[in-house]
Design a protein around this motif. Structure first.
Motif, mmCIF file in Angstrom:
data_model
loop_
_atom_site.group_PDB
_atom_site.id
_atom_site.type_symbol
_atom_site.label_atom_id
_atom_site.label_comp_id
_atom_site.label_asym_id
_atom_site.label_seq_id
_atom_site.Cartn_x
_atom_site.Cartn_y
_atom_site.Cartn_z
ATOM 1 N N LEU A 1 0.809 -1.210 0.000
ATOM 2 C CA LEU A 1 0.000 0.000 0.000
ATOM 3 C C LEU A 1 0.846 1.265 0.000
ATOM 4 N N GLY A 2 2.144 1.120 0.175
ATOM 5 C CA GLY A 2 3.033 2.262 0.172
ATOM 6 C C GLY A 2 3.841 2.339 -1.099
ATOM 7 N N LEU A 3 5.035 2.937 -1.008
ATOM 8 C CA LEU A 3 5.911 3.050 -2.164
ATOM 9 C C LEU A 3 6.409 1.679 -2.590
ATOM 10 N N GLY A 4 6.666 1.560 -3.864
ATOM 11 C CA GLY A 4 7.153 0.292 -4.379
ATOM 12 C C GLY A 4 6.020 -0.547 -4.902
ATOM 13 N N ASN A 5 6.289 -1.233 -5.972
ATOM 14 C CA ASN A 5 5.284 -2.087 -6.600
ATOM 15 C C ASN A 5 5.825 -3.503 -6.650
ATOM 16 N N ALA A 6 6.110 -4.037 -5.475
ATOM 17 C CA ALA A 6 6.738 -5.359 -5.381
ATOM 18 C C ALA A 6 5.794 -6.438 -5.893
ATOM 19 N N THR A 7 6.329 -7.350 -6.649
ATOM 20 C CA THR A 7 5.567 -8.464 -7.181
ATOM 21 C C THR A 7 6.108 -9.817 -6.727
ATOM 22 N N ASP A 8 7.266 -9.823 -6.088
ATOM 23 C CA ASP A 8 7.859 -11.072 -5.622
ATOM 24 C C ASP A 8 7.239 -11.422 -4.272
ATOM 25 N N HIS A 9 6.264 -12.326 -4.288
ATOM 26 C CA HIS A 9 5.535 -12.651 -3.061
ATOM 27 C C HIS A 9 6.353 -13.517 -2.112
ATOM 28 N N ARG A 10 7.591 -13.837 -2.448
ATOM 29 C CA ARG A 10 8.427 -14.584 -1.510
ATOM 30 C C ARG A 10 8.728 -13.772 -0.267
ATOM 31 N N PHE A 11 8.656 -12.442 -0.380
ATOM 32 C CA PHE A 11 8.956 -11.565 0.752
ATOM 33 C C PHE A 11 7.689 -11.113 1.474
ATOM 34 N N LEU A 12 6.570 -11.756 1.203
ATOM 35 C CA LEU A 12 5.298 -11.443 1.848
ATOM 36 C C LEU A 12 4.875 -12.600 2.742
ATOM 37 N N ARG A 13 4.408 -12.258 3.943
ATOM 38 C CA ARG A 13 3.869 -13.255 4.866
ATOM 39 C C ARG A 13 2.535 -12.744 5.407
ATOM 40 N N TYR A 14 1.580 -13.670 5.488
ATOM 41 C CA TYR A 14 0.229 -13.319 5.955
ATOM 42 C C TYR A 14 -0.252 -14.410 6.900
ATOM 43 N N ALA A 15 -0.843 -13.998 8.028
ATOM 44 C CA ALA A 15 -1.343 -14.970 9.006
ATOM 45 C C ALA A 15 -2.470 -14.312 9.801
ATOM 46 N N THR A 16 -3.379 -15.145 10.282
ATOM 47 C CA THR A 16 -4.484 -14.686 11.126
ATOM 48 C C THR A 16 -4.628 -15.624 12.323
ATOM 49 N N LEU A 17 -5.137 -15.061 13.407
ATOM 50 C CA LEU A 17 -5.518 -15.822 14.596
ATOM 51 C C LEU A 17 -6.972 -15.479 14.894
ATOM 52 N N PRO A 18 -7.930 -16.200 14.288
ATOM 53 C CA PRO A 18 -9.342 -15.818 14.429
ATOM 54 C C PRO A 18 -9.886 -15.963 15.841
ATOM 55 N N ARG A 19 -9.180 -16.686 16.703
ATOM 56 C CA ARG A 19 -9.678 -16.886 18.062
ATOM 57 C C ARG A 19 -9.076 -15.892 19.047
ATOM 58 N N GLU A 20 -8.252 -14.967 18.587
ATOM 59 C CA GLU A 20 -7.605 -14.011 19.482
ATOM 60 C C GLU A 20 -8.643 -13.099 20.133
ATOM 61 N N ILE A 21 -8.564 -12.976 21.448
ATOM 62 C CA ILE A 21 -9.479 -12.133 22.204
ATOM 63 C C ILE A 21 -8.799 -10.784 22.459
ATOM 64 N N VAL A 22 -9.491 -9.696 22.129
ATOM 65 C CA VAL A 22 -8.957 -8.349 22.318
ATOM 66 C C VAL A 22 -9.420 -7.821 23.666
ATOM 67 N N CYS A 23 -8.471 -7.302 24.437
ATOM 68 C CA CYS A 23 -8.788 -6.849 25.787
ATOM 69 C C CYS A 23 -8.013 -5.571 26.079
ATOM 70 N N THR A 24 -8.163 -5.094 27.321
ATOM 71 C CA THR A 24 -7.501 -3.856 27.731
ATOM 72 C C THR A 24 -5.988 -3.965 27.625
ATOM 73 N N GLU A 25 -5.443 -5.146 27.843
ATOM 74 C CA GLU A 25 -3.992 -5.302 27.793
ATOM 75 C C GLU A 25 -3.449 -5.095 26.379
ATOM 76 N N ASN A 26 -4.306 -5.190 25.339
ATOM 77 C CA ASN A 26 -3.888 -4.861 23.976
ATOM 78 C C ASN A 26 -4.054 -3.380 23.676
ATOM 79 N N LEU A 27 -5.042 -2.737 24.299
ATOM 80 C CA LEU A 27 -5.281 -1.322 24.053
ATOM 81 C C LEU A 27 -4.238 -0.432 24.721
ATOM 82 N N THR A 28 -3.788 -0.815 25.905
ATOM 83 C CA THR A 28 -2.834 0.029 26.644
ATOM 84 C C THR A 28 -1.523 0.233 25.888
ATOM 85 N N PRO A 29 -0.840 -0.807 25.396
ATOM 86 C CA PRO A 29 0.394 -0.544 24.628
ATOM 87 C C PRO A 29 0.121 0.173 23.313
#
Length: 581
Positions: A169-197
C-alpha cells in the motif's frame, strides 16, 4: 519559533511515560522538522440508530533506515520500539489489527479500513532479506511482546504467501511474493492489555487530544471494536522527491443502541466515551473531528453547529462533513469543552453496499463437509472482477476437484487460479481465484473437504468447542458513483487517503467474511478418568475384602443377659450382693 519548538518538546517529555524512548535530538530544531503528527475522529451516524466512530492517528517520519550504512538512534514522535523493529528485521510494510466482533456490512455499510475478527498480520520484507521465515518468526515474537497478544502462536502451520491478494500500500510495486507473509488468529481475544500498549505509541499518549476519549470500559462495551497499526513508506510531495515512513494507528468502534441501554436514539461524546474534548494534542499539526451530515437534517440533528464544512469522496460516494477544528479556541466555547450531541428524528433507508460476502460450512457428520462462500454484486448494471483468497488449515483436507463456481445458476470459470496444497503439520491450504461477478448477481464458491484426526496432544483444552478457520478475503475495484480523487498527496482527510486511488472510475475495497467454526473428530478425553475411577473401585472392593479376611481376627461374642437380669445385677452391684449368672 525555537522557543515554541522547545516548549513542544518539553510538553512531549512530560506527557511521555516511557523513559528513554525519546532522546536529546527532540530538543533540536532540525529534528523537530522531521516529524509530523495528525489526529482525526470521524463520527458516522448509522440508519439503524447505532453510531460508528473511527479514530485516525498519523505520524510521518522522513528518514530511511533501510539504506545501507544508515543507522537511526534518535526518535521524537515516532515510537522507538517500532523503529527498532523495522530496522532490525528489514520490514518494508507492516499491517497488524486486533478486532473483537464482526462488521455487519449489510447493516452498517463499508468501514473505512476493514479488518477480520481476531488478529491479522501481514508484512512485506525488504528484498535483501535472505531468511524470510526466520525474520517472520522473530518478528511475531517481538510484536507479541509489544502488543501483549498471542502472536507467538503464528508459525508455518498458519502462515501463507499470497501471490496477488495483498499488494504493498506504500511506495514500491513489489511483485515477488516470496517476501510477503500473511497470518491470522481468528480466536484471538482483544482486551484492555492490547489497548494500553497501543495508546502508548501515540506522542501524547492518552493524556491530551482525541486519545482522552479512548476509555477501555466504554470501548469494549460495544458491538464492534477494532484497533490497528499500519506502517509503510510514502511520498511527501507530488513529485516524490522526498520519502517518509508513515505510522497510522486506527481504532474503529460501533456503539449499539441496545447494548448501551439507552431508551431513545440520542448520542453524545459523553454518552459514548464518558468524556468530552477539552484540547488538542500539543504536538499535533492537525486535530479535527468530522461528523457525517450527508443525511442531516432528515435523519438527525447535530449540536453545537459549526460553519466549517468539508466534502470528500469516500468509498465511491460523495459525503459532507461538519468539521470541528480542535486547534481553534472558539471550537470549545465558553465552557472550554466540546460535547457533540446527535438526536435522531426518524429511521432512514441505507443503500445496500455494492460488494458483500459471507461464508458457512455445510454437511453432516464428522468425516466430510463443504465450504460455501457467497459473493454478492449489488450493482444494477456493472460487472467487475474480484480476487478471492482462502487460507484453510491443514487438518481440513480439501478436494480441489470438487471446486465449483456458479453465478445465476451457471458455471463461472475463474480467469486465474493459484492453489498451494497443504502439508500435514507444516503449512495450510492457499487458494486464490479471480472471478468475474455479473451485475446484480450472487456468486457461490463451494469446495468439499475431509476432516483429519489429530494427535491427542494437538487438541485444544476445549476441543468440543470446535476449531476456527480464518476469514476469506475478497479484494476488488468496485465501480464508483462519482469521480474519485487520484491526487494522493493532496491535503485531504486521513480517513479518505489510506488506500491510494489510481483510477477515477473505481475504488479499492477489501471485504472479510465470517470465520468458520468446524468440529473435528474428538476422542473421549474423559475415558482415562473413568478407567481410573473404575480400577480404583475394583481394587478397593476386591483387594480390601481379601486383605481383611487374611489379617482380621475373629472372636465368639457371648450372648448378652436379658434386660431383667441386667437390671437385677445393677441393683445387686449397688447393694454389694453377688451377681446373677
Amino acid at each position: 519559533c525555537e522557543i515554541k519548538q522547545l516548549s513542544d518538546c518539553l510538553i512531549r517529555l512530560l506527557l511521555d511515560r516511557r523513559d528513554g524512548t525519546r532522546t536529546s535530538e527532540a530538543l533540536t530544531p532540525a529534528a523537530a522538522a522531521r516529524d509530523e503528527f495528525q489526529e482525526e475522529l470521524v463520527i458516522r451516524p448509522l440508519h439503524s440508530g447505532d453510531i460508528y466512530a473511527s479514530f485516525q492517528f498519523r505520524t510521518l517520519w522522513d528518514t530511511d533506515f533501510l539504506q545501507e550504512g544508515q543507522k537511526v538512534s534518535h526518535y521524537r514522535l515516532f515510537p522507538k520500539s517500532l523503529g527498532q523493529v523495522l530496522s532490525k528485521f528489514s520490514v518494508r510494510e507492516l499491517h497488524i489489527s486486533f478486532t473483537q466482533g464482526f462488521w455487519r456490512t449489510m447493516q452498517w455499510g463499508q468501514p473505512f479500513i476493514p479488518s477480520p475478527p481476531g488478529a491479522e498480520l501481514w508484512v512485506w520484507f525488504h528484498d535483501t532479506v535472505s531468511d524470510v521465515d526466520g525474520n517472520w518468526k522473530e518478528l511475531t515474537n517481538v510484536l507479541s511482546g509489544i502488543f501483549c497478544a498471542s502472536l507467538n502462536f503464528i508459525d508455518l502451520t498458519n502462515t501463507v504467501q499470497p501471490s496477488a491478494s495483498f499488494k504493498p500500500l506504500g511506495l514500491g510495486n513489489a511483485t515477488d511474493h516470496r517476501f510477503l507473509r500473511y497470518a491470522t488468529l481468528p480466536r484471538e481475544i482483544v482486551c484492555t492489555e492490547n489497548l494500553t500498549p497501543w495508546k502508548k505509541l501515540l506522542p501524547c499518549g492518552s493524556k491530551a487530544g482525541l486519545a482522552v476519549l479512548l476509555k477501555s470500559e466504554k470501548l469494549f462495551h460495544s458491538s464492534f471494536h477494532s484497533q490497528a497499526v499500519h506502517i509503510r513508506p510514502v511520498c511527501q510531495d507530488e513529485q516524490c522527491t522526498s520519502k517518509a515512513w508513515e505510522l497510522r494507528q486506527t481504532l474503529n468502534v460501533v456503539f449499539d443502541l441496545y447494548t448501551a441501554g439507552q431508551g431513545k436514539k440520542e448520542w453524545s461524546l459523553f454518552k459514548m466515551f464518558s468524556r468530552t474534548l477539552t484540547e488538542a494534542c500539543p504536538l499535533a499539526t492537525s486535530s479535527k473531528v468530522y461528523v457525517d451530515i450527508t443525511d442531516n437534517p432528515e435523519l438527525f440533528e447535530l449540536s453545537p453547529a459549526t460553519p466549517l464544512l468539508s466534502q470528500a469522496v469516500v468509498l465511491g460516494d460523495r459525503r459532507t462533513y461538519s468539521v470541528y477544528d480542535l486547534s481553534r479556541a472558539e471550537t470549545f466555547g465558553q465552557l472550554r469543552s466540546l460535547n457533540l450531541l446527535l438526536r435522531w428524528k426518524g429511521d432512514g433507508e441505507m443503500l445496500r453496499p455494492l460488494l458483500h460476502a459471507e461464508r458457512y460450512v455445510a454437511g453432516f457428520g464428522l468425516q466430510t463437509g463443504e465450504i460455501h462462500t457467497v459473493i454478492y454484486n449489488n450493482h444494477p448494471y456493472r460487472a467487475f472482477p474480484v480476487l478471492l483468497m482462502d487460507s484453510v488449515p491443514w487438518y481440513l483436507q480439501l478436494y480441489i476437484h470438487t471446486l465449483t463456481v456458479t453465478s445465476k445458476s451457471r458455471d463461472n470459470k475463474p480467469s486465474y487460479i493459484h492453489y498451494q496444497p497443504a502439508k500435514d503439520r507444516h503449512r495450510p491450504h492457499l487458494l486464490e481465484m479471480l472471478i468475474q461477478l455479473p451485475p446484480h448477481s450472487m456468486t457461490e464458491v463451494t469446495v468439499q473437504f475431509e476432516r483429519a484426526l489429530l494427535k491427542w496432544t494437538e487438541y485444544t483444552p476445549d476441543p468440543n468447542h470446535g476449531f476456527y478457520v480464518g476469514s476469506s478475503v475478497v479484494s476488488a475495484l468496485v465501480p464508483s458513483m462519482v469521480a474519485m480523487n487520484t491526487n494522493f498527496t493532496q491535503d485531504q482527510p486521513l480517513f479518505s487517503s489510506f488506500v491510494p486511488v489510481k483510477e477515477e472510475s473505481s475504488y479499492f475495497v477489501r471485504v472479510y467474511t465470517e470465520p468458520l467454526l468446524v468440529n473435528l473428530p474428538t476422542p473421549d478425553f474423559s475415558m482415562p478418568y473413568n478407567v481410573i475411577c473404575l480400577t480404583c473401585t475394583v481394587v478397593a472392593v476386591g483387594y480390601g475384602s481379601f486383605y481383611n479376611l487374611l489379617t482380621r481376627t475373629f472372636q465368639v461374642d457371648e450372648p448378652s443377659l436379658p434386660l431383667a437380669k441386667r437390671l437385677a445385677n445393677l441393683i445387686r452391684r449397688i447393694r454389694g450382693v453377688p451377681l446373677l449368672t
